[in-house]
Design a protein around this motif. Structure first.
Motif, mmCIF file in Angstrom:
data_model
loop_
_atom_site.group_PDB
_atom_site.id
_atom_site.type_symbol
_atom_site.label_atom_id
_atom_site.label_comp_id
_atom_site.label_asym_id
_atom_site.label_seq_id
_atom_site.Cartn_x
_atom_site.Cartn_y
_atom_site.Cartn_z
ATOM 1 N N GLN A 111 0.809 -1.222 0.000
ATOM 2 C CA GLN A 111 0.000 0.000 0.000
ATOM 3 C C GLN A 111 0.844 1.275 0.000
ATOM 4 O O GLN A 111 0.317 2.374 0.129
ATOM 5 C CB GLN A 111 -1.002 0.007 1.162
ATOM 6 C CG GLN A 111 -1.958 -1.163 1.131
ATOM 7 C CD GLN A 111 -2.993 -1.125 2.226
ATOM 8 O OE1 GLN A 111 -2.698 -0.760 3.370
ATOM 9 N NE2 GLN A 111 -4.228 -1.488 1.887
ATOM 10 N N GLN A 112 2.143 1.142 -0.190
ATOM 11 C CA GLN A 112 3.034 2.294 -0.188
ATOM 12 C C GLN A 112 2.816 3.194 -1.405
ATOM 13 O O GLN A 112 2.947 4.415 -1.312
ATOM 14 C CB GLN A 112 4.495 1.849 -0.098
ATOM 15 C CG GLN A 112 4.867 1.249 1.243
ATOM 16 C CD GLN A 112 4.545 2.195 2.388
ATOM 17 O OE1 GLN A 112 4.987 3.343 2.405
ATOM 18 N NE2 GLN A 112 3.767 1.724 3.353
ATOM 19 N N VAL A 113 2.497 2.585 -2.542
ATOM 20 C CA VAL A 113 2.272 3.395 -3.745
ATOM 21 C C VAL A 113 1.003 4.235 -3.576
ATOM 22 O O VAL A 113 1.000 5.425 -3.884
ATOM 23 C CB VAL A 113 2.214 2.503 -5.004
ATOM 24 C CG1 VAL A 113 1.879 3.344 -6.235
ATOM 25 C CG2 VAL A 113 3.543 1.779 -5.194
ATOM 26 N N ALA A 114 -0.036 3.637 -3.058
ATOM 27 C CA ALA A 114 -1.273 4.396 -2.801
ATOM 28 C C ALA A 114 -0.991 5.564 -1.855
ATOM 29 O O ALA A 114 -1.518 6.662 -2.048
ATOM 30 C CB ALA A 114 -2.346 3.483 -2.222
ATOM 31 N N LYS A 115 -0.166 5.333 -0.861
ATOM 32 C CA LYS A 115 0.176 6.408 0.078
ATOM 33 C C LYS A 115 0.983 7.507 -0.610
ATOM 34 O O LYS A 115 0.765 8.701 -0.364
ATOM 35 C CB LYS A 115 0.923 5.841 1.279
ATOM 36 C CG LYS A 115 0.014 4.999 2.167
ATOM 37 C CD LYS A 115 0.757 4.348 3.299
ATOM 38 C CE LYS A 115 -0.203 3.469 4.109
ATOM 39 N NZ LYS A 115 0.481 2.650 5.096
ATOM 40 N N LYS A 116 1.911 7.136 -1.505
ATOM 41 C CA LYS A 116 2.705 8.134 -2.231
ATOM 42 C C LYS A 116 1.810 9.014 -3.117
ATOM 43 O O LYS A 116 2.075 10.196 -3.292
ATOM 44 C CB LYS A 116 3.757 7.457 -3.114
ATOM 45 C CG LYS A 116 4.924 6.868 -2.372
ATOM 46 C CD LYS A 116 5.875 6.235 -3.377
ATOM 47 C CE LYS A 116 7.000 5.489 -2.722
ATOM 48 N NZ LYS A 116 7.883 4.854 -3.725
ATOM 49 N N TYR A 117 0.781 8.412 -3.688
ATOM 50 C CA TYR A 117 -0.149 9.150 -4.552
ATOM 51 C C TYR A 117 -1.262 9.826 -3.744
ATOM 52 O O TYR A 117 -2.064 10.550 -4.309
ATOM 53 C CB TYR A 117 -0.767 8.219 -5.597
ATOM 54 C CG TYR A 117 0.129 7.978 -6.791
ATOM 55 C CD1 TYR A 117 -0.099 8.627 -7.995
ATOM 56 C CD2 TYR A 117 1.206 7.108 -6.721
ATOM 57 C CE1 TYR A 117 0.706 8.419 -9.098
ATOM 58 C CE2 TYR A 117 2.028 6.885 -7.813
ATOM 59 C CZ TYR A 117 1.784 7.547 -8.996
ATOM 60 O OH TYR A 117 2.601 7.337 -10.075
ATOM 61 N N ASP A 118 -1.297 9.560 -2.457
ATOM 62 C CA ASP A 118 -2.363 10.067 -1.587
ATOM 63 C C ASP A 118 -3.733 9.622 -2.104
ATOM 64 O O ASP A 118 -4.719 10.356 -2.035
ATOM 65 C CB ASP A 118 -2.291 11.591 -1.458
ATOM 66 C CG ASP A 118 -3.026 12.102 -0.219
ATOM 67 O OD1 ASP A 118 -3.296 11.296 0.700
ATOM 68 O OD2 ASP A 118 -3.349 13.300 -0.180
ATOM 69 N N ALA A 119 -3.766 8.390 -2.650
ATOM 70 C CA ALA A 119 -5.017 7.828 -3.168
ATOM 71 C C ALA A 119 -5.972 7.582 -2.001
ATOM 72 O O ALA A 119 -5.552 7.197 -0.911
ATOM 73 C CB ALA A 119 -4.737 6.525 -3.908
ATOM 74 N N ALA A 120 -7.246 7.799 -2.251
ATOM 75 C CA ALA A 120 -8.237 7.656 -1.185
ATOM 76 C C ALA A 120 -9.386 6.736 -1.564
ATOM 77 O O ALA A 120 -9.982 6.123 -0.688
ATOM 78 C CB ALA A 120 -8.809 9.028 -0.823
ATOM 79 N N CYS A 121 -9.688 6.673 -2.856
ATOM 80 C CA CYS A 121 -10.887 5.943 -3.256
ATOM 81 C C CYS A 121 -10.647 5.162 -4.540
ATOM 82 O O CYS A 121 -9.621 5.310 -5.203
ATOM 83 C CB CYS A 121 -12.061 6.903 -3.436
ATOM 84 S SG CYS A 121 -11.817 8.161 -4.716
ATOM 85 N N THR A 122 -11.632 4.339 -4.854
ATOM 86 C CA THR A 122 -11.623 3.630 -6.128
ATOM 87 C C THR A 122 -12.932 3.947 -6.830
ATOM 88 O O THR A 122 -13.992 3.824 -6.208
ATOM 89 C CB THR A 122 -11.482 2.107 -5.931
ATOM 90 O OG1 THR A 122 -12.530 1.620 -5.088
ATOM 91 C CG2 THR A 122 -10.135 1.760 -5.301
ATOM 92 N N PRO A 123 -12.839 4.474 -8.050
ATOM 93 C CA PRO A 123 -11.632 4.811 -8.794
ATOM 94 C C PRO A 123 -11.080 6.187 -8.402
ATOM 95 O O PRO A 123 -11.826 7.059 -7.993
ATOM 96 C CB PRO A 123 -12.120 4.828 -10.244
ATOM 97 C CG PRO A 123 -13.545 5.286 -10.150
ATOM 98 C CD PRO A 123 -14.062 4.704 -8.853
ATOM 99 N N ASP A 124 -9.784 6.319 -8.529
ATOM 100 C CA ASP A 124 -9.092 7.580 -8.285
ATOM 101 C C ASP A 124 -8.171 7.793 -9.481
ATOM 102 O O ASP A 124 -7.386 6.899 -9.817
ATOM 103 C CB ASP A 124 -8.295 7.499 -6.977
ATOM 104 C CG ASP A 124 -8.295 8.780 -6.173
ATOM 105 O OD1 ASP A 124 -8.691 9.832 -6.709
ATOM 106 O OD2 ASP A 124 -7.885 8.741 -4.994
#
Length: 184
Positions: A111-124
């Motif tokens: 989940q490190q990539v999601a954290k780097k992108y500050d992703a929050a939802c699907t789809p984002d």
């Protein structure tokens, strides 16, 4: 289903790199491997989210329409597969076959990539220009499951067209909305 908006990573952010395995290819991909000549679209999604299922056909059409115009596309799933086994890599491979996804669909186990992108939802959705700078992070369009608005991809398509044709892109962008990423 819990509605979660995008965190809206600051425009101009340089695309965070990654090295992740693809569920639908027998190899790992990094950002450079997925990059298009004119821009790159990074989509955080998963297999089971009703918001993703609502728009997956349009995401695939966008990939098919714009890949030939120089836009690279990659999808990433960062969901916790212990709590959500339907998002496991083998199920991701099945998902790509069922929905004719022929761009890399990567698994972000840490989940490190999601954290780097500050992703929050699907789809984002994250659209980067040829210099790898973020120019759009926002919704596909105004359609949501059960709101009666047809899926058009209009917001994202306008953003991609702006990148391809070097037009000004509005800084006021509506956040994407969907299921929250399933964090560990």
């Amino acid at each position: 289903m819990s509605l979660t908006p995008s965190n809206m990573l600051p425009l101009g952010t340089i695309a965070p790199d990654f090295l992740l395995p693809a569920s639908n290819f027998n190899t790992n991909f990094n950002f450079e491997d997925c990059k298009g000549k004119l821009g790159t679209l990074v989509v955080f999604m998963c297999n089971h989210c009703p918001y993703v299922l609502h728009v997956i056909d349009e995401i695939v059409m966008i990939a098919n329409d714009y890949r030939v115009q120089g836009i690279g596309i990659v999808a990433i799933s960062s969901n916790d597969i212990v709590k959500y086994p339907q998002d496991a890599p083998d199920k991701m491979a099945d998902f790509t076959l069922k929905h004719k996804v022929d761009f890399p669909y990567l698994y972000d186990e840490s989940q490190q990539v999601a954290k780097k992108y500050d992703a929050a939802c699907t789809p984002d959705f994250y659209l980067f220009n040829p210099q790898n700078k973020l120019v759009y992070r926002g919704q596909l369009d105004d359609s949501r499951p059960e709101n009666g608005i047809p899926v058009s991809g209009s917001d994202l398509r306008n953003a991609i067209d702006s990148v391809i044709y070097n037009r000004h892109l509005n800084d006021v962008q509506k956040p994407s909305m969907g299921c929250g990423i399933k964090w560990k």
